[in-house]
Design an enzyme around this catalytic site. Structure first.
Site, mmCIF file in Angstrom:
data_model
loop_
_atom_site.group_PDB
_atom_site.id
_atom_site.type_symbol
_atom_site.label_atom_id
_atom_site.label_comp_id
_atom_site.label_asym_id
_atom_site.label_seq_id
_atom_site.Cartn_x
_atom_site.Cartn_y
_atom_site.Cartn_z
ATOM 1 N N ALA A 11 56.033 55.151 -13.341
ATOM 2 C CA ALA A 11 57.305 55.838 -13.607
ATOM 3 C C ALA A 11 57.186 57.332 -13.355
ATOM 4 O O ALA A 11 57.861 58.138 -13.975
ATOM 5 C CB ALA A 11 57.710 55.592 -15.063
ATOM 6 N N ARG A 17 65.832 59.630 -3.577
ATOM 7 C CA ARG A 17 67.001 58.937 -3.012
ATOM 8 C C ARG A 17 68.142 58.801 -4.024
ATOM 9 O O ARG A 17 69.264 58.461 -3.667
ATOM 10 C CB ARG A 17 66.584 57.547 -2.498
ATOM 11 C CG ARG A 17 65.796 57.605 -1.201
ATOM 12 C CD ARG A 17 65.154 56.272 -0.873
ATOM 13 N NE ARG A 17 63.946 56.018 -1.667
ATOM 14 C CZ ARG A 17 63.225 54.906 -1.611
ATOM 15 N NH1 ARG A 17 63.595 53.930 -0.808
ATOM 16 N NH2 ARG A 17 62.149 54.764 -2.358
ATOM 17 N N ASN A 223 66.837 52.327 -6.077
ATOM 18 C CA ASN A 223 66.450 53.542 -5.368
ATOM 19 C C ASN A 223 67.617 54.482 -5.127
ATOM 20 O O ASN A 223 67.426 55.611 -4.710
ATOM 21 C CB ASN A 223 65.802 53.182 -4.025
ATOM 22 C CG ASN A 223 64.475 52.466 -4.241
ATOM 23 O OD1 ASN A 223 63.600 52.957 -4.941
ATOM 24 N ND2 ASN A 223 64.355 51.275 -3.671
ATOM 25 N N TYR A 341 94.523 60.137 -36.447
ATOM 26 C CA TYR A 341 93.155 60.620 -36.283
ATOM 27 C C TYR A 341 92.513 60.686 -37.655
ATOM 28 O O TYR A 341 92.991 61.416 -38.539
ATOM 29 C CB TYR A 341 93.102 61.997 -35.612
ATOM 30 C CG TYR A 341 91.699 62.544 -35.650
ATOM 31 C CD1 TYR A 341 90.659 61.862 -35.011
ATOM 32 C CD2 TYR A 341 91.379 63.699 -36.364
ATOM 33 C CE1 TYR A 341 89.354 62.310 -35.083
ATOM 34 C CE2 TYR A 341 90.069 64.158 -36.439
ATOM 35 C CZ TYR A 341 89.064 63.454 -35.791
ATOM 36 O OH TYR A 341 87.759 63.891 -35.875
HETATM 37 C C1 UD1 Z 1 57.395 50.527 -3.342
HETATM 38 C C2 UD1 Z 1 56.309 49.867 -2.470
HETATM 39 C C3 UD1 Z 1 57.001 48.959 -1.447
HETATM 40 C C4 UD1 Z 1 57.857 47.942 -2.168
HETATM 41 C C5 UD1 Z 1 58.853 48.619 -3.116
HETATM 42 C C6 UD1 Z 1 59.527 47.575 -3.998
HETATM 43 C C7 UD1 Z 1 54.457 51.445 -2.314
HETATM 44 C C8 UD1 Z 1 53.741 52.418 -1.464
HETATM 45 N N1 UD1 Z 1 55.552 50.878 -1.795
HETATM 46 O O1 UD1 Z 1 58.178 51.336 -2.485
HETATM 47 O O2 UD1 Z 1 56.029 48.300 -0.644
HETATM 48 O O3 UD1 Z 1 58.558 47.156 -1.218
HETATM 49 O O4 UD1 Z 1 58.174 49.535 -4.005
HETATM 50 O O5 UD1 Z 1 60.516 48.127 -4.799
HETATM 51 O O6 UD1 Z 1 54.002 51.192 -3.413
HETATM 52 N N2 UD1 Z 1 55.791 56.197 -8.519
HETATM 53 C C9 UD1 Z 1 54.826 56.850 -9.258
HETATM 54 N N3 UD1 Z 1 54.128 57.866 -8.670
HETATM 55 C C10 UD1 Z 1 54.337 58.235 -7.373
HETATM 56 C C11 UD1 Z 1 55.317 57.539 -6.620
HETATM 57 C C12 UD1 Z 1 56.012 56.518 -7.216
HETATM 58 O O7 UD1 Z 1 54.614 56.541 -10.428
HETATM 59 O O8 UD1 Z 1 53.671 59.171 -6.921
HETATM 60 C C13 UD1 Z 1 56.568 55.140 -9.184
HETATM 61 C C14 UD1 Z 1 58.063 55.429 -9.149
HETATM 62 O O9 UD1 Z 1 58.468 56.148 -10.318
HETATM 63 C C15 UD1 Z 1 58.675 54.037 -9.082
HETATM 64 C C16 UD1 Z 1 57.597 53.199 -8.448
HETATM 65 O O10 UD1 Z 1 56.390 53.937 -8.509
HETATM 66 O O11 UD1 Z 1 58.972 53.532 -10.354
HETATM 67 C C17 UD1 Z 1 57.902 52.859 -6.986
HETATM 68 O O12 UD1 Z 1 58.112 54.054 -6.292
HETATM 69 P P1 UD1 Z 1 59.209 54.160 -5.148
HETATM 70 O O13 UD1 Z 1 59.170 55.530 -4.600
HETATM 71 O O14 UD1 Z 1 60.507 53.617 -5.599
HETATM 72 O O15 UD1 Z 1 58.560 53.167 -4.075
HETATM 73 P P2 UD1 Z 1 59.311 52.385 -2.948
HETATM 74 O O16 UD1 Z 1 59.516 53.294 -1.793
HETATM 75 O O17 UD1 Z 1 60.480 51.692 -3.498
HETATM 76 MG MG MG Z 2 61.483 51.722 -5.348
#
Ligand code: UD1
Ligand code: MG
Length: 434
Positions: A11, A17, A223, A341
């Site tokens: 998280a 996005r 997202n 009220y």
């Molecule tokens: C990620 C997956 C992708 C998958 C998708 C499913 C990776 C590299 N990609 O992509 O293959 O299809 O989820 O929903 O894992 N987060 C962190 N630290 C960071 C970056 C992200 O804790 O540095 C957390 C975010 O808060 C989020 C989760 O990881 O809850 C996923 O991150 P997000 O950026 O949404 O990844 P996706 O591009 O959706």
């Molecule tokens: Mg995601």
């Protein structure tokens, strides 16, 4: 099971996005932050729930500590180790089985998480078949074996055409993470450490990777704000259905909004367009069309149509009619049928509040209480200027402004301008023949 599984919830990401100053996981679905739902599902299965935070970490911590005790928070070094792989680097799970969830998946359920534990492979990864795979990491499978996951930004055109995607939930044996996390590289389009690259590294060493085909509806990643609204519709359907199964009657349920914190007791009847929010309890009551109830307790009462019950009200055995607003008030066996009220008030049994009654609770600087006893009759269009205490068995005449702070029992209170009648005025004003 609760004692053999660690669950890590990622998280820490910015969620750019979402186009919002608020951290993605704090955006709300049915009145609670989306991260709340994944923690709730995790908590049902594990005594070791670890939440990785970074972006707006204080806000995320404060929000989650309102609901859960004993969570472990790990702060990701996003500067040096960005990405989902970086997020896992500071995590020290207690147990040998480690389930990783994305914090942006509020629709995940305890049941679907527990499916991952049925398979004892080195890695179990969730896979969904989609008609449109855009936005997700694509899963490259050859001869039934998962080879690697390619993120959209790194994918070739042929890889982009793959419709089998990574749903973002994985069960790892702890030793797999310990071996491969230090080997991740950030040589990719986003210069991030991808957790998904663990799959290819493990595959090269011939580890056992089992794809688990999951249902899209529970694994939807949020997202964007459009995704958020879709996830809320799905969650709302679940909440309504669950309460209908417990005996609540809902008229045109698709038009009724019920938040996660709302509870019902007994046979309640909720009409179309009602909005029920916050930590609200509705017990044996009828909520009529287009009423709004926020963080209040309603027992044995009927409310609305088009009434507004604002936070911290306690309403028991009471009839509240249309266009009545109640705020932070306790009403016991009261009738307030129309256009009033009632704020910062305590009103006791047998009391009737006439149409247009207003408690004037605010002097521009401070708020004051109005206390009304039993069997008081408040005539229509009265203003009750607080602070004010009205004893039992009092009658307030219509149109009275009650300014004296204490009204003793068994009196009639009346403030009226004497009525004047001016004969012939109409004809004089509009002219003869008008
Ligand atoms: C990620 C997956 C992708 C998958 C998708 C499913 C990776 C590299 N990609 O992509 O293959 O299809 O989820 O929903 O894992 N987060 C962190 N630290 C960071 C970056 C992200 O804790 O540095 C957390 C975010 O808060 C989020 C989760 O990881 O809850 C996923 O991150 P997000 O950026 O949404 O990844 P996706 O591009 O959706
Ligand atoms: Mg995601």
């Amino acid at each position: 099971m609760p004692h053999s599984l660690s669950i890590v919830i990622l998280a820490a990401g910015k969620g750019s996005r979402m186009k919002s100053p608020k951290a993605k996981v704090l955006h709300e679905i049915c009145g609670r932050e989306m991260l709340y739902y994944s923690i709730k599902a995790a908590r049902a299965l594990s005594d070791d729930v670890i939440v990785v935070v970074a972006h707006q970490k204080e806000a995320v911590l404060t929000a989650m500590e309102r609901y859960f005790e004993g969570l472990t928070f790990v702060i990701q070094d996003t500067e040096n180790f960005p990405g989902t792989g970086g997020a896992m680097m500071g995590v020290k799970p207690k147990h040998d089985n480690v389930l990783v969830l994305n914090g942006d998946m509020p629709l995940i359920t305890e049941h679907s998480v527990s499916e991952f534990m049925k398979c004892d492979s080195d890695i179990v990864m969730s896979v969904i078949e989609l008609l449109d795979s855009s936005g997700y990491g694509r899963v490259v499978i050859e001869e039934g074996h998962v080879l690697r996951i390619v993120e959209e930004k790194d994918a070739s055109d042929a890889e982009k055409a793959i419709l089998t995607v990574n749903a973002g939930v994985y069960a790892f044996k702890k030793h797999v993470l310990e071996t491969y996390l230090p080997k991740l590289s950030n040589a990719n389009a986003q210069s991030e450490y991808y957790l998904t690259d663990v799959i290819a590294l493990a595959r090269n060493d011939r580890l056992e990777i089992s794809p688990l085909i999951v249902e899209e509806i529970e694994f939807k990643g949020v997202n964007s704000k459009f995704d958020l609204s879709n996830a809320e519709m799905i969650m709302m359907d679940r909440i309504r259905r669950e309460w209908m199964e417990c005996g609540v009657i809902m008229q045109l349920p698709q038009t009724i909004y019920i938040e996660e914190g709302v509870r019902f007791e007994g046979e309640c009847f909720i009409e179309n367009g009602a909005r029920l929010c916050g930590d609200t309890l509705i017990s044996h009551s009828h909520i009529k069309a287009h009423s709004v109830i926020e963080q209040s307790i309603i027992r044995n009462s009927d409310i609305g149509p088009m009434a507004h019950i604002r936070p911290l009200s306690v309403i028991d055995g009471t009839h509240i009619g249309n266009f009545v607003e109640v705020k932070k008030s306790t009403l016991t066996k009261v009738k307030a049928g129309h256009l009033s009220y009632l704020g910062d008030a305590t009103i006791d049994e047998g009391t009737n509040i006439g149409a247009g009654t207003i408690t004037c609770n605010y002097d521009g600087r401070y708020k004051y209480q109005t206390i009304i006893g039993k069997n008081v009759f408040i005539g229509s269009d009265s203003q009750l200027v607080a602070p004010l205490t009205i004893s039992d068995n009092v009658m307030i005449a219509a149109g009275t402004t009650v300014t004296s702070g204490n009204i003793e029992s068994d009196v009639l209170v009346l403030s009226r301008t004497p009525l004047k009648k001016i004969p012939g005025f109409f004809t004089k004003f509009f002219g003869k023949g008008a």
